[in-house]
Design a protein around this motif. Structure first.
Motif, mmCIF file in Angstrom:
data_model
loop_
_atom_site.group_PDB
_atom_site.id
_atom_site.type_symbol
_atom_site.label_atom_id
_atom_site.label_comp_id
_atom_site.label_asym_id
_atom_site.label_seq_id
_atom_site.Cartn_x
_atom_site.Cartn_y
_atom_site.Cartn_z
ATOM 1 N N ILE A 28 0.833 -1.204 0.000
ATOM 2 C CA ILE A 28 0.000 0.000 0.000
ATOM 3 C C ILE A 28 0.866 1.253 0.000
ATOM 4 C CG2 ILE A 28 -1.695 1.314 1.329
ATOM 5 C CD1 ILE A 28 -2.883 -1.330 2.253
ATOM 6 N N ILE A 29 1.934 1.249 0.813
ATOM 7 C CA ILE A 29 2.809 2.421 0.885
ATOM 8 C C ILE A 29 3.486 2.671 -0.461
ATOM 9 C CG2 ILE A 29 4.937 3.304 1.915
ATOM 10 C CD1 ILE A 29 4.112 2.040 4.535
ATOM 11 N N VAL A 30 3.952 1.602 -1.124
ATOM 12 C CA VAL A 30 4.630 1.765 -2.417
ATOM 13 C C VAL A 30 3.704 2.404 -3.442
ATOM 14 C CG1 VAL A 30 5.596 0.506 -4.375
ATOM 15 C CG2 VAL A 30 6.300 -0.082 -2.060
ATOM 16 N N PHE A 31 2.480 1.910 -3.540
ATOM 17 C CA PHE A 31 1.554 2.454 -4.535
ATOM 18 C C PHE A 31 1.075 3.854 -4.146
ATOM 19 C CE2 PHE A 31 1.474 -1.893 -5.967
ATOM 20 C CZ PHE A 31 1.215 -1.795 -7.328
ATOM 21 N N LEU A 32 0.970 4.128 -2.854
ATOM 22 C CA LEU A 32 0.613 5.481 -2.435
ATOM 23 C C LEU A 32 1.725 6.468 -2.747
ATOM 24 C CD1 LEU A 32 -1.239 4.961 0.983
ATOM 25 C CD2 LEU A 32 -2.228 5.600 -1.224
ATOM 26 N N VAL A 33 2.971 6.054 -2.588
ATOM 27 C CA VAL A 33 4.100 6.929 -2.925
ATOM 28 C C VAL A 33 4.092 7.248 -4.418
ATOM 29 C CG1 VAL A 33 6.612 7.026 -3.089
ATOM 30 C CG2 VAL A 33 5.531 6.263 -0.978
ATOM 31 N N ILE A 34 3.824 6.231 -5.254
ATOM 32 C CA ILE A 34 3.749 6.469 -6.697
ATOM 33 C C ILE A 34 2.615 7.437 -7.025
ATOM 34 C CG2 ILE A 34 3.376 5.382 -8.937
ATOM 35 C CD1 ILE A 34 4.621 2.842 -7.809
ATOM 36 N N ALA A 35 1.456 7.247 -6.395
ATOM 37 C CA ALA A 35 0.324 8.141 -6.645
ATOM 38 C C ALA A 35 0.629 9.561 -6.180
ATOM 39 C CB ALA A 35 -0.925 7.611 -5.938
ATOM 40 N N PHE A 36 1.269 9.689 -5.014
ATOM 41 C CA PHE A 36 1.604 11.018 -4.505
ATOM 42 C C PHE A 36 2.632 11.711 -5.396
ATOM 43 C CE2 PHE A 36 4.122 13.816 -1.704
ATOM 44 C CZ PHE A 36 3.104 14.676 -1.277
ATOM 45 N N SER A 37 3.583 10.946 -5.919
ATOM 46 C CA SER A 37 4.586 11.520 -6.821
ATOM 47 C C SER A 37 3.928 12.048 -8.086
ATOM 48 C CB SER A 37 5.639 10.468 -7.182
ATOM 49 O OG SER A 37 6.285 9.993 -6.011
ATOM 50 N N PHE A 38 2.938 11.322 -8.585
ATOM 51 C CA PHE A 38 2.229 11.796 -9.772
ATOM 52 C C PHE A 38 1.427 13.060 -9.467
ATOM 53 C CE2 PHE A 38 -1.795 11.885 -12.116
ATOM 54 C CZ PHE A 38 -1.306 12.085 -13.405
ATOM 55 N N LEU A 39 0.833 13.128 -8.274
ATOM 56 C CA LEU A 39 0.066 14.324 -7.921
ATOM 57 C C LEU A 39 0.956 15.563 -7.865
ATOM 58 C CD1 LEU A 39 -2.329 12.924 -5.164
ATOM 59 C CD2 LEU A 39 -2.878 13.466 -7.538
ATOM 60 N N LEU A 40 2.237 15.382 -7.573
ATOM 61 C CA LEU A 40 3.146 16.520 -7.527
ATOM 62 C C LEU A 40 3.404 17.108 -8.912
ATOM 63 C CD1 LEU A 40 5.802 15.330 -4.918
ATOM 64 C CD2 LEU A 40 3.928 16.941 -4.571
ATOM 65 N N ILE A 41 3.436 16.243 -9.936
ATOM 66 C CA ILE A 41 3.684 16.730 -11.296
ATOM 67 C C ILE A 41 2.401 17.013 -12.057
ATOM 68 C CG2 ILE A 41 5.833 15.426 -11.368
ATOM 69 C CD1 ILE A 41 4.448 13.413 -13.183
ATOM 70 N N LEU A 42 1.258 16.696 -11.469
ATOM 71 C CA LEU A 42 -0.012 16.900 -12.156
ATOM 72 C C LEU A 42 -0.274 18.357 -12.521
ATOM 73 C CD1 LEU A 42 -2.552 15.415 -13.157
ATOM 74 C CD2 LEU A 42 -3.601 15.884 -10.933
ATOM 75 N N PRO A 43 0.075 19.358 -11.670
ATOM 76 C CA PRO A 43 -0.176 20.760 -12.069
ATOM 77 C C PRO A 43 0.580 21.182 -13.322
ATOM 78 C CG PRO A 43 0.162 20.612 -9.699
ATOM 79 C CD PRO A 43 0.499 19.281 -10.264
ATOM 80 N N GLY A 44 1.625 20.465 -13.708
ATOM 81 C CA GLY A 44 2.368 20.823 -14.922
ATOM 82 C C GLY A 44 1.684 20.390 -16.202
ATOM 83 N N ILE A 45 0.613 19.632 -16.100
ATOM 84 C CA ILE A 45 -0.131 19.198 -17.285
ATOM 85 C C ILE A 45 -1.245 20.194 -17.545
ATOM 86 C CG2 ILE A 45 -1.454 17.326 -18.324
ATOM 87 C CD1 ILE A 45 -0.042 15.403 -16.433
ATOM 88 N N ARG A 46 -1.339 20.676 -18.799
ATOM 89 C CA ARG A 46 -2.282 21.747 -19.123
ATOM 90 C C ARG A 46 -3.595 21.205 -19.659
ATOM 91 N NH1 ARG A 46 1.273 25.322 -23.074
ATOM 92 N NH2 ARG A 46 1.891 23.223 -23.750
ATOM 93 N N GLY A 47 -4.655 22.002 -19.446
ATOM 94 C CA GLY A 47 -5.945 21.730 -20.051
ATOM 95 C C GLY A 47 -6.647 20.511 -19.478
ATOM 96 N N ARG A 48 -7.563 19.986 -20.309
ATOM 97 C CA ARG A 48 -8.323 18.825 -19.883
ATOM 98 C C ARG A 48 -7.458 17.573 -19.783
ATOM 99 N NH1 ARG A 48 -13.208 18.690 -24.023
ATOM 100 N NH2 ARG A 48 -11.437 19.125 -25.415
ATOM 101 N N ALA A 49 -6.285 17.587 -20.395
ATOM 102 C CA ALA A 49 -5.388 16.446 -20.297
ATOM 103 C C ALA A 49 -5.019 16.149 -18.844
ATOM 104 C CB ALA A 49 -4.129 16.702 -21.115
ATOM 105 N N ARG A 50 -5.059 17.168 -17.986
ATOM 106 C CA ARG A 50 -4.756 16.966 -16.567
ATOM 107 C C ARG A 50 -5.770 16.014 -15.938
ATOM 108 N NH1 ARG A 50 -4.833 22.332 -13.254
ATOM 109 N NH2 ARG A 50 -3.145 22.727 -14.764
ATOM 110 N N LEU A 51 -7.053 16.222 -16.228
ATOM 111 C CA LEU A 51 -8.095 15.341 -15.686
ATOM 112 C C LEU A 51 -7.976 13.941 -16.263
ATOM 113 C CD1 LEU A 51 -10.655 14.949 -14.009
ATOM 114 C CD2 LEU A 51 -11.984 15.753 -15.970
ATOM 115 N N TYR A 52 -7.656 13.845 -17.561
ATOM 116 C CA TYR A 52 -7.512 12.535 -18.189
ATOM 117 C C TYR A 52 -6.353 11.758 -17.568
ATOM 118 C CZ TYR A 52 -10.573 14.543 -21.773
ATOM 119 O OH TYR A 52 -11.618 15.126 -22.438
#
Length: 323
Positions: A28-52
């Motif tokens: 659970i911790i490993v997959f949560l770390v991966i998800a949290f890491s993605f959330l950190l870079i999510l603001p760099g994705i523009r437009g509706r592609a961020r939601l996708y």
């Protein structure tokens, strides 16, 4: 537990939580770390592609996390009864307790919790794990339980699952668990390949591999369900019977497999009906016009635009002056 030279002996117990243990927490911790890491870079994705991207990554991590986590859970089948039962051998003392059995792919957990917990001047709260993995001897674990003086209800249930029991369910659960575990690891490999294929120019191949992932999840359930074809060995506690039923891990694996089928069906359908929409969802564009539509406005140098307009005229000549 009896006195020995005035000291209560200590018996090391093979305790293992039947739902959350160290292995599951690590997964659970490993997959949560991966998800949290993605959330950190999510603001760099523009437009509706961020939601996708958010929807795709969270769904994919959920599927992968379930495939790995259910390998270590002990609630593929669970059952519990409340009964009055003898507590120790060669003793007429009776306790009122909950007796539970929790079966996983790697072994069985047997629990005994008193109601109330404190009875006979002892704390009745046991959780014993007996493993049938390759390289581990279930009967040896059972013998160690006898030497440690485990309560009668735990030994009685553990004996039913031993290879010396006339019930013969030890071999069935062991073989079914091994095949189910191997099939789940194949599903995990298919899940990894599907994530790579979804980033390719033709995402429908990722949909096909997601279909394979769901198929192997269902195969794992079918492998584990083969124990139901074996004659049922009833575990009686007085007038009540301890009969395990499918637990949370079984139904969670089934739901994940159906989710994979749903995702694969949607991807394959969109590939033939609306391929442009499918590529937009996976942020895969073939030409600059699609890039402009996905990313929004693009800055163009006005001088270059003027030269491009004049060059389309038949009498246009471009002269370069030497300095």
């Amino acid at each position: 537990m009896t006195l020995f030279n005035g000291i209560y002996p200590f018996y090391p117990q093979t305790r293992k939580p039947f739902v959350f243990d160290v292995d599951i927490i690590i997964v659970i911790i490993v997959f949560l770390v991966i998800a949290f890491s993605f959330l950190l870079i999510l603001p760099g994705i523009r437009g509706r592609a961020r939601l996708y991207w958010l929807l795709r990554v969270i769904t994919s991590l959920f599927i992968g996390g379930v495939i790995v986590a259910v390998q270590f859970t002990s609630d593929w089948e669970s059952g519990q009864v409340t009964a009055n039962t003898t507590y120790k051998s060669f003793s007429p003392a009776v306790v009122h307790a909950d007796v539970g059995v929790h079966i996983g792919l790697a072994g069985v957990n047997i629990t005994l919790v008193g109601k109330p917990v404190g009875q006979l001047n002892e704390t009745i709260n046991y959780n014993e794990h007996f493993s049938w993995l390759f390289g581990e001897n279930y009967y040896q674990d059972f013998q160690e339980g006898l030497q440690r003086g485990l309560p009668n209800p735990i030994l009685y249930v553990a004996e039913k699952f031993s290879d010396i029991s006339p019930c013969g369910i030890n071999g069935q659960y062991r073989i079914a668990g091994h095949y189910a575990s191997a099939t789940l690891w194949v599903a995990f490999c298919a899940w990894l390949v599907s994530n790579m294929l979804f980033s390719m120019p033709v995402p429908v191949y990722g949909g096909y591999m997601t279909l394979v992932t769901g198929a192997f999840l269902i195969f794992a359930l079918l492998s584990f369900s083969t124990v139901r074809n074996y004659p049922v060995c009833v575990i009686h506690f007085g007038s009540t019977a301890l009969q395990p039923i499918y637990g949370v891990s079984f139904w969670l694996t089934l739901a994940t497999g159906l989710l994979c089928f749903l995702i694969a069906a949607v991807v394959i359908l969109l590939h033939y009906v609306r391929p442009d929409l499918l590529k937009a969802f996976f942020d895969l564009c073939e030409d600059e016009e699609e890039d402009e539509g996905m990313l929004g406005e693009v800055y163009i140098n006005p001088h270059m635009a003027q030269i491009k307009t004049l060059s389309s005229q038949p009498d246009f000549k471009l002269t370069i002056k030497n300095s």
